[in-house]
Enzyme design. Sequence first.
Site, PDB file in Angstrom:
ATOM      1  N   ASP A  92       0.547  -2.353  12.052  1.00 49.03           N
ATOM      2  CA  ASP A  92       1.229  -3.083  10.620  1.00 49.03           C
ATOM      3  C   ASP A  92       1.444  -4.151  11.028  1.00 49.03           C
ATOM      4  O   ASP A  92       2.396  -4.632  11.091  1.00 49.03           O
ATOM      5  CB  ASP A  92       1.879  -1.981  10.135  1.00 49.03           C
ATOM      6  CG  ASP A  92       2.200  -2.914   8.499  1.00 49.03           C
ATOM      7  OD1 ASP A  92       2.450  -3.530   8.154  1.00 49.03           O
ATOM      8  OD2 ASP A  92       2.207  -1.844   7.572  1.00 49.03           O
ATOM      9  N   THR A 124      -1.036   7.519  -0.381  1.00 47.62           N
ATOM     10  CA  THR A 124      -2.249   7.447  -1.711  1.00 47.62           C
ATOM     11  C   THR A 124      -3.344   6.270  -0.785  1.00 47.62           C
ATOM     12  O   THR A 124      -3.783   6.205  -0.853  1.00 47.62           O
ATOM     13  CB  THR A 124      -2.022   6.845  -2.322  1.00 47.62           C
ATOM     14  OG1 THR A 124      -1.864   5.931  -2.706  1.00 47.62           O
ATOM     15  CG2 THR A 124      -1.297   7.807  -3.543  1.00 47.62           C
ATOM     16  N   ARG A 145       1.158  -0.891   0.069  1.00 38.86           N
ATOM     17  CA  ARG A 145      -0.274   0.012   0.422  1.00 38.86           C
ATOM     18  C   ARG A 145       0.698   1.662  -0.387  1.00 38.86           C
ATOM     19  O   ARG A 145       1.354   1.311   0.883  1.00 38.86           O
ATOM     20  CB  ARG A 145      -0.829  -0.195   1.206  1.00 38.86           C
ATOM     21  CG  ARG A 145      -2.494   0.562   1.119  1.00 38.86           C
ATOM     22  CD  ARG A 145      -3.401   0.444   2.606  1.00 38.86           C
ATOM     23  NE  ARG A 145      -2.630   1.236   3.345  1.00 38.86           N
ATOM     24  CZ  ARG A 145      -3.303   1.541   4.113  1.00 38.86           C
ATOM     25  NH1 ARG A 145      -4.944   0.795   4.225  1.00 38.86           N
ATOM     26  NH2 ARG A 145      -3.144   1.738   5.406  1.00 38.86           N
ATOM     27  N   ASP A 183       5.090  -5.663   9.347  1.00 40.52           N
ATOM     28  CA  ASP A 183       5.517  -5.705  10.312  1.00 40.52           C
ATOM     29  C   ASP A 183       5.888  -6.636  11.061  1.00 40.52           C
ATOM     30  O   ASP A 183       6.823  -6.549  11.597  1.00 40.52           O
ATOM     31  CB  ASP A 183       5.513  -3.458  10.257  1.00 40.52           C
ATOM     32  CG  ASP A 183       6.354  -3.039   9.134  1.00 40.52           C
ATOM     33  OD1 ASP A 183       6.917  -3.698   8.807  1.00 40.52           O
ATOM     34  OD2 ASP A 183       6.170  -2.061   9.046  1.00 40.52           O
TER      35      ASP A 183
HETATM   36  C1  PRP Z   1      -1.212  -3.827   4.634  1.00 39.52           C
HETATM   37  C2  PRP Z   1      -1.930  -5.392   5.080  1.00 39.52           C
HETATM   38  C3  PRP Z   1      -3.196  -5.616   3.613  1.00 39.52           C
HETATM   39  C4  PRP Z   1      -3.175  -3.779   3.121  1.00 39.52           C
HETATM   40  C5  PRP Z   1      -4.540  -3.632   3.217  1.00 39.52           C
HETATM   41  O1  PRP Z   1      -0.199  -4.513   3.562  1.00 39.52           O
HETATM   42  O2  PRP Z   1      -1.476  -6.307   5.176  1.00 39.52           O
HETATM   43  O3  PRP Z   1      -2.479  -6.346   2.996  1.00 39.52           O
HETATM   44  O4  PRP Z   1      -2.198  -3.189   3.734  1.00 39.52           O
HETATM   45  O5  PRP Z   1      -4.699  -2.020   3.293  1.00 39.52           O
HETATM   46  P1  PRP Z   1      -6.335  -2.046   2.802  1.00 39.52           P
HETATM   47  O6  PRP Z   1      -7.287  -2.567   2.589  1.00 39.52           O
HETATM   48  O7  PRP Z   1      -6.240  -0.868   2.722  1.00 39.52           O
HETATM   49  O8  PRP Z   1      -5.461  -1.967   1.204  1.00 39.52           O
HETATM   50  P2  PRP Z   1       1.057  -3.619   3.282  1.00 39.52           P
HETATM   51  O9  PRP Z   1       0.490  -2.360   1.794  1.00 39.52           O
HETATM   52  O10 PRP Z   1       1.530  -2.724   4.645  1.00 39.52           O
HETATM   53  O11 PRP Z   1       1.767  -4.759   3.049  1.00 39.52           O
HETATM   54  P3  PRP Z   1       3.296  -5.637   3.451  1.00 39.52           P
HETATM   55  O12 PRP Z   1       2.330  -6.516   4.528  1.00 39.52           O
HETATM   56  O13 PRP Z   1       4.050  -5.569   3.091  1.00 39.52           O
HETATM   57  O14 PRP Z   1       3.339  -4.668   5.052  1.00 39.52           O
END
Ligand code: PRP
Length: 215
Positions: free
Chosen positions: A206, A114, A110, A209
């Site tokens: 998160d 944005t 994500r 993480d």
């Molecule tokens: C987080 C989470 C989801 C997403 C949820 O991942 O694990 O994949 O964000 O958000 P959304 O519903 O608003 O799309 P992240 O982008 O932090 O990646 P990561 O798993 O690599 O930490």
Amino acid sequence: MTDNGGMKEPVILDQHALIQHHLGIVRDRRTEPWRFRNSIRQLAGLLAAHATRDLKIREETIQTPLTTCNVRRLADRIGLVPILRAGIPMVDPLLELIPEAEVWHLGLYRDEATAKPVPYYNKLPAGSPVDLALVLDPMLATGGSASMACQSMIEWGVAETRVLAVIAAPEGIEKLTTAFPAVSVYACCVDECLNDRKFIVPGLGDAGDRVFNTL
Ligand code: PRP
């Protein structure tokens, strides 16, 4: 799973004592990564037990060590679709329940500015889709990542997709079920809202993480 005029009602499992127990662990900021991963695995297994209750089965006649017996086996080709990174610890509990399942990773992160998902890994083949895809991600926040995963399943030709999430925000469920009314959503709980950074509140921070100790 109830069908509300074509749109599937999400199944929220927050009344289950073990789910409440492990949610308490993953929400706690003091929880170490190894314990966090363990509770995500337990929650994934509990979610899976509900999300797979009505999988298609086929009859088969086999020989037990004593006699002939009619048994039932899973009929469909099932794909587990973890969204990298945080979906990774949800894979093994599902594979233990469905050893024949295929695993198809989707890399999405994500964008911090944005809050929109950015794809970075997708090796789905052209053709030969699974019958049922189980999309795995602990977090359903804005719903952008899960929606992108569901769109990928449609483009692959998957007949049915179910999304398994540990924590969901109302906004994410609304976005996903509106855009993909045929998709079933299973979540351990629905939290209050998203904050101004699009994090789930109260949430668990998160997940990626915390799973990989990269805070
Ligand atoms: C987080 C989470 C989801 C997403 C949820 O991942 O694990 O994949 O964000 O958000 P959304 O519903 O608003 O799309 P992240 O982008 O932090 O990646 P990561 O798993 O690599 O930490």
